[in-house]
Design an enzyme around this catalytic site. Sequence first.
Site, short mmCIF file in Angstrom:
data_model
loop_
_atom_site.label_atom_id
_atom_site.label_comp_id
_atom_site.label_asym_id
_atom_site.label_seq_id
_atom_site.Cartn_x
_atom_site.Cartn_y
_atom_site.Cartn_z
N HIS A 111 2.09 1.00 -2.91
CA HIS A 111 3.39 0.39 -2.59
C HIS A 111 3.81 0.81 -1.20
O HIS A 111 3.54 1.93 -0.77
CB HIS A 111 4.48 0.90 -3.54
CG HIS A 111 4.30 0.53 -4.96
ND1 HIS A 111 4.70 -0.68 -5.47
CD2 HIS A 111 3.78 1.23 -6.00
CE1 HIS A 111 4.44 -0.71 -6.76
NE2 HIS A 111 3.87 0.43 -7.10
N HIS A 112 4.52 -0.08 -0.53
CA HIS A 112 5.18 0.25 0.73
C HIS A 112 6.69 0.24 0.47
O HIS A 112 7.17 -0.57 -0.33
CB HIS A 112 4.85 -0.77 1.82
CG HIS A 112 3.40 -0.79 2.18
ND1 HIS A 112 2.82 0.17 2.97
CD2 HIS A 112 2.41 -1.63 1.84
CE1 HIS A 112 1.54 -0.10 3.11
NE2 HIS A 112 1.26 -1.19 2.42
N PRO A 113 7.45 1.08 1.15
CA PRO A 113 8.90 1.08 0.94
C PRO A 113 9.53 -0.22 1.43
O PRO A 113 9.02 -0.86 2.35
CB PRO A 113 9.40 2.26 1.78
CG PRO A 113 8.25 2.83 2.49
CD PRO A 113 7.02 2.09 2.12
N GLN A 124 3.84 5.52 1.99
CA GLN A 124 3.24 4.73 0.92
C GLN A 124 3.35 5.53 -0.37
O GLN A 124 3.56 6.74 -0.35
CB GLN A 124 1.75 4.47 1.17
CG GLN A 124 1.44 3.63 2.34
CD GLN A 124 -0.05 3.40 2.50
OE1 GLN A 124 -0.40 2.50 3.21
NE2 GLN A 124 -0.93 4.15 1.88
#
Length: 168
Positions: A111-113, A124
């Site tokens: 996931h990326h913010p 990440q």
Amino acid sequence: MHPIWQSIYAGKWYSTHAKPLRQARLAAKHLCWQLNQSDSADNGREALLKQLCPNVASLEIGQQFYCDYGFNIHSKGHVNIGAKMVILDAGLVELGENLTVGDEAVICGLHHPKDFRKRSQGLQRAEPVIIGTNVTLGNRVTVLPGVTIPDYTVVTDNVVVSRHLFKK
């Protein structure tokens, strides 16, 4: 094990710019490049695959395979992957035996913010992807982080799998 990997496997936010991660990605990128330059009949291709993905028992791939690290991809059985495959394996990507994947598929384990400032810092968070035995993923399928796909599932072409699939 470097502490950054402990954070990754624990599902915590980490900096993708950390030196051990940059080094590991660079090594995988080089192996992917070598692999993608080789002919499918090339005898050295199998050795490159084993070096890139040492935790996969048997792997057949088409041209243009890319991954972040390779060693986070696991399978105890045979996996057959089509062309133009991308696996973002910051965390565990577990591929079941007799998995077949079509062309242009993506398996994403990170996931990326949402906040652009945090993204620009290279933050990440990894989440495992688990794919069961005797699964077929069609062409251009995308599997998102944290998803589990059960045994004997067929995911048709052009589907984005964003949540766990359950057998009825």
